[in-house]
Scaffold this motif. Sequence first.
Motif, PDB file in Angstrom:
ATOM      1  N   THR A  33       0.842  -1.207   0.000  1.00 51.99           N
ATOM      2  CA  THR A  33       0.000   0.000   0.000  1.00 51.99           C
ATOM      3  C   THR A  33       0.871   1.249   0.000  1.00 51.99           C
ATOM      4  OG1 THR A  33      -0.136  -0.046   2.429  1.00 51.99           O
ATOM      5  CG2 THR A  33      -1.905  -1.155   1.195  1.00 51.99           C
ATOM      6  N   ARG A  56       2.748  12.672  15.873  1.00 56.52           N
ATOM      7  CA  ARG A  56       1.359  12.195  15.905  1.00 56.52           C
ATOM      8  C   ARG A  56       0.871  12.102  17.349  1.00 56.52           C
ATOM      9  NH1 ARG A  56      -0.872   7.231  12.339  1.00 56.52           N
ATOM     10  NH2 ARG A  56      -1.939   5.970  13.879  1.00 56.52           N
ATOM     11  N   PRO A  61      -4.298   5.231  17.355  1.00 53.37           N
ATOM     12  CA  PRO A  61      -3.784   3.859  17.388  1.00 53.37           C
ATOM     13  C   PRO A  61      -3.010   3.453  16.128  1.00 53.37           C
ATOM     14  CG  PRO A  61      -6.159   3.878  16.993  1.00 53.37           C
ATOM     15  CD  PRO A  61      -5.768   5.291  17.274  1.00 53.37           C
ATOM     16  N   HIS A  65       1.524  -5.269  12.250  1.00 55.02           N
ATOM     17  CA  HIS A  65       1.784  -6.036  11.031  1.00 55.02           C
ATOM     18  C   HIS A  65       2.350  -7.403  11.411  1.00 55.02           C
ATOM     19  CE1 HIS A  65       1.446  -1.924   9.704  1.00 55.02           C
ATOM     20  NE2 HIS A  65       1.436  -2.301   8.438  1.00 55.02           N
ATOM     21  N   THR A 126      -9.296  -2.098  21.546  1.00 55.66           N
ATOM     22  CA  THR A 126      -9.279  -2.819  20.277  1.00 55.66           C
ATOM     23  C   THR A 126      -7.882  -2.745  19.671  1.00 55.66           C
ATOM     24  OG1 THR A 126      -9.984  -0.808  19.154  1.00 55.66           O
ATOM     25  CG2 THR A 126     -11.710  -2.392  19.741  1.00 55.66           C
ATOM     26  N   ARG A 130      -2.844  -6.338  10.356  1.00 59.81           N
ATOM     27  CA  ARG A 130      -2.837  -6.776   8.962  1.00 59.81           C
ATOM     28  C   ARG A 130      -1.558  -7.531   8.640  1.00 59.81           C
ATOM     29  NH1 ARG A 130      -1.333  -4.452   3.944  1.00 59.81           N
ATOM     30  NH2 ARG A 130       0.149  -2.732   4.018  1.00 59.81           N
ATOM     31  N   PRO A 151       2.749   2.846  11.246  1.00 62.81           N
ATOM     32  CA  PRO A 151       1.916   3.814  10.543  1.00 62.81           C
ATOM     33  C   PRO A 151       2.585   4.133   9.214  1.00 62.81           C
ATOM     34  CG  PRO A 151       3.301   4.959  12.107  1.00 62.81           C
ATOM     35  CD  PRO A 151       3.622   3.481  12.242  1.00 62.81           C
ATOM     36  N   SER A 152       1.874   4.831   8.350  1.00 70.49           N
ATOM     37  CA  SER A 152       2.507   5.300   7.128  1.00 70.49           C
ATOM     38  C   SER A 152       3.704   6.179   7.519  1.00 70.49           C
ATOM     39  CB  SER A 152       1.501   6.085   6.289  1.00 70.49           C
ATOM     40  OG  SER A 152       0.828   7.059   7.072  1.00 70.49           O
ATOM     41  N   GLU A 190      -3.561   3.565   1.392  1.00 66.75           N
ATOM     42  CA  GLU A 190      -3.517   2.725   2.580  1.00 66.75           C
ATOM     43  C   GLU A 190      -4.596   1.649   2.552  1.00 66.75           C
ATOM     44  OE1 GLU A 190      -3.831   5.926   2.386  1.00 66.75           O
ATOM     45  OE2 GLU A 190      -2.202   6.919   3.458  1.00 66.75           O
ATOM     46  N   SER A 191      -4.364   0.622   3.387  1.00 66.44           N
ATOM     47  CA  SER A 191      -5.247  -0.545   3.415  1.00 66.44           C
ATOM     48  C   SER A 191      -6.687  -0.177   3.782  1.00 66.44           C
ATOM     49  CB  SER A 191      -4.710  -1.540   4.456  1.00 66.44           C
ATOM     50  OG  SER A 191      -4.638  -0.929   5.732  1.00 66.44           O
ATOM     51  N   ILE A 193      -9.794  -0.640   6.028  1.00 64.47           N
ATOM     52  CA  ILE A 193      -9.923  -1.048   7.439  1.00 64.47           C
ATOM     53  C   ILE A 193     -11.362  -1.457   7.728  1.00 64.47           C
ATOM     54  CG2 ILE A 193      -9.611  -0.425   9.865  1.00 64.47           C
ATOM     55  CD1 ILE A 193      -7.606   1.651   9.080  1.00 64.47           C
ATOM     56  N   ARG A 206     -12.170   2.621   6.856  1.00 64.66           N
ATOM     57  CA  ARG A 206     -11.378   3.368   5.867  1.00 64.66           C
ATOM     58  C   ARG A 206     -11.470   2.634   4.545  1.00 64.66           C
ATOM     59  NH1 ARG A 206      -5.010   4.286   7.023  1.00 64.66           N
ATOM     60  NH2 ARG A 206      -4.919   2.074   6.481  1.00 64.66           N
ATOM     61  N   VAL A 238     -10.733   6.698  14.336  1.00 66.68           N
ATOM     62  CA  VAL A 238      -9.736   6.452  13.297  1.00 66.68           C
ATOM     63  C   VAL A 238      -9.200   7.810  12.922  1.00 66.68           C
ATOM     64  CG1 VAL A 238      -9.301   5.471  11.025  1.00 66.68           C
ATOM     65  CG2 VAL A 238     -11.126   4.555  12.429  1.00 66.68           C
ATOM     66  N   SER A 239      -7.914   8.012  13.178  1.00 70.48           N
ATOM     67  CA  SER A 239      -7.396   9.351  12.924  1.00 70.48           C
ATOM     68  C   SER A 239      -7.499   9.697  11.453  1.00 70.48           C
ATOM     69  CB  SER A 239      -5.958   9.469  13.411  1.00 70.48           C
ATOM     70  OG  SER A 239      -5.160   8.487  12.807  1.00 70.48           O
ATOM     71  N   GLY A 240      -7.428   8.678  10.599  1.00 67.04           N
ATOM     72  CA  GLY A 240      -7.590   8.935   9.169  1.00 67.04           C
ATOM     73  C   GLY A 240      -8.979   9.438   8.831  1.00 67.04           C
TER      74      GLY A 240
HETATM   75  O1  TXA Z   1      -1.808   0.405   4.437  1.00 64.82           O
HETATM   76  C1  TXA Z   1      -1.700   0.681   5.623  1.00 64.82           C
HETATM   77  O2  TXA Z   1      -2.565   0.404   6.466  1.00 64.82           O
HETATM   78  C2  TXA Z   1      -0.410   1.396   6.071  1.00 64.82           C
HETATM   79  C3  TXA Z   1       0.749   0.440   5.860  1.00 64.82           C
HETATM   80  C4  TXA Z   1       2.057   1.021   6.335  1.00 64.82           C
HETATM   81  O3  TXA Z   1       0.468  -0.785   6.475  1.00 64.82           O
HETATM   82  N1  TXA Z   1      -0.497   1.844   7.413  1.00 64.82           N
HETATM   83  C5  TXA Z   1      -1.271   2.888   7.787  1.00 64.82           C
HETATM   84  O4  TXA Z   1      -1.117   3.231   9.134  1.00 64.82           O
HETATM   85  O5  TXA Z   1      -2.007   3.474   7.022  1.00 64.82           O
HETATM   86  P1  TXA Z   1      -1.608   4.615   9.710  1.00 64.82           P
HETATM   87  O6  TXA Z   1      -1.185   4.626  11.132  1.00 64.82           O
HETATM   88  O7  TXA Z   1      -1.125   5.721   8.862  1.00 64.82           O
HETATM   89  O8  TXA Z   1      -3.150   4.486   9.663  1.00 64.82           O
HETATM   90  C6  TXA Z   1      -3.741   3.508  10.481  1.00 64.82           C
HETATM   91  C7  TXA Z   1      -5.178   3.821  10.686  1.00 64.82           C
HETATM   92  C8  TXA Z   1      -5.355   5.065  11.503  1.00 64.82           C
HETATM   93  O9  TXA Z   1      -6.367   5.845  10.896  1.00 64.82           O
HETATM   94  C9  TXA Z   1      -5.771   4.522  12.845  1.00 64.82           C
HETATM   95  O10 TXA Z   1      -6.598   5.399  13.550  1.00 64.82           O
HETATM   96  C10 TXA Z   1      -6.498   3.247  12.455  1.00 64.82           C
HETATM   97  O11 TXA Z   1      -5.728   2.724  11.428  1.00 64.82           O
HETATM   98  N2  TXA Z   1      -6.512   2.307  13.584  1.00 64.82           N
HETATM   99  C11 TXA Z   1      -5.457   1.706  14.157  1.00 64.82           C
HETATM  100  N3  TXA Z   1      -5.852   0.968  15.220  1.00 64.82           N
HETATM  101  C12 TXA Z   1      -7.196   1.092  15.293  1.00 64.82           C
HETATM  102  C13 TXA Z   1      -8.185   0.592  16.177  1.00 64.82           C
HETATM  103  N4  TXA Z   1      -7.879  -0.192  17.200  1.00 64.82           N
HETATM  104  N5  TXA Z   1      -9.455   0.937  15.952  1.00 64.82           N
HETATM  105  C14 TXA Z   1      -9.774   1.738  14.921  1.00 64.82           C
HETATM  106  N6  TXA Z   1      -8.889   2.269  14.056  1.00 64.82           N
HETATM  107  C15 TXA Z   1      -7.614   1.953  14.240  1.00 64.82           C
END
Ligand code: TXA
Length: 361
Positions: A33, A56, A61, A65, A126, A130, A151-152, A190-191, A193, A206, A238-240
């Motif tokens: 991704t 951040r 969260p 991986h 939670t 992935r 994270p990214s 990104e993946s 979710i 997401r 989800v911060s995204g």
């Molecule tokens: O493709 C991807 O998912 C990439 C690659 C590097 O694996 N990673 C990625 O991580 O996009 P990040 O941290 O940029 O985004 C992760 C998202 C964030 O929006 C975060 O809030 C959400 O996943 N997330 C993580 N743990 C969570 C949880 N327990 N419940 C809900 N959302 C969660």
Amino acid sequence: MPSNSKPLQSSAVINEAVQTLRDGGLVAFPTETVYGLGADAKNPDAIKKIFTAKGRPSTHPLIVHLAAPDKFDAPQIDWTSLVSPWVRDLSEEALLLINAFWPGPLTLVFKKDKSVLNELTGGQDTVAIRAPAHPVAQELLRKFKGGVVAPSANRFGKVSPTSAADVRNEFEGMLDLMILDGGDCEVGIESTIIDLSSGDRAVLLRPGAITPSDIFDKTGIQVYQTGEAINKDLTPRVSGSMRAHYAPTTPLRLYAPGRVLDALSEFPDIKSRVAVAVWDSESSLGHDGHPSVHFEEVIVPSDSTGFASRLYRFLRDLDNQGWDLILFPEPPPGEEWDGVRDRLQRACFGSGPSSSSHASN
Ligand code: TXA
Ligand code: MG
């Protein structure tokens, strides 16, 4: 596989990366991704380094991986023993999703096992997990023999990196970082979710390359949009999902088909140099021109997969070229465009010189 022909990293380099993770250091690595900024998921100090490096908030969260079991020739891989230590309950539904899409660009959210560190879940009960498909990520994870949070590999609110050079540019001079080079990321956003933590419904948190229809077709599981969840209060942060995200510093706007000049109306006193992305299926913009604006067309893929794979590349490159304004065509309707529509809309919202002040992730 990465879409360019760069050789993958040697075993010696991967071994060094494994040692860096074991020593509590950070390693940036390619996934299918985007590039991730990795740390040992069992090391609270290493996890803190990620939050500091990205700028951040610690309540956002991270995704854990995991390595895929290496028996790829078996008809059904046994994922249970791999995932069980991290989660409280592994449902039939979860296993269907895992068997259908892992390794691949799908993240699943579970109720966490009590051993999972609060530092990585932002204090939530939670955990997101992935198994990435990229061979370099897989080799790193297999040799590390543990979970890696990643994270990214971008600073908070900035465009996610899809090449090793992007990661280097993000952290240049700020951070001594080992970066594994696996070429350009193939998926490019990104993946997807899916939240399984409420137990009764799979909820899309997401959008990404794997769509709810793909999931329904392969597993028969119905995925609900966040707004359709029974109890919205149960939907984790989800911060995204904050509006500003993935943002370039140059102002970015979308234009409706044939309405490039309308998109300029918000900027009455510009704009001498405007980059306009145009679908490759269209012969040219066909606009009537504008007395004081120089448009430059940038051809972008008109299929959703091709577009996603190069979206962040275009945003980064255009952002570095000193345009006054960047215009992208509105993605067409259709679920296969939801992932890029989501990223483009957030990028527009957060774009502009002050983007870092109100952006996320
Ligand atoms: O493709 C991807 O998912 C990439 C690659 C590097 O694996 N990673 C990625 O991580 O996009 P990040 O941290 O940029 O985004 C992760 C998202 C964030 O929006 C975060 O809030 C959400 O996943 N997330 C993580 N743990 C969570 C949880 N327990 N419940 C809900 N959302 C969660
Ligand atoms: Mg991110």
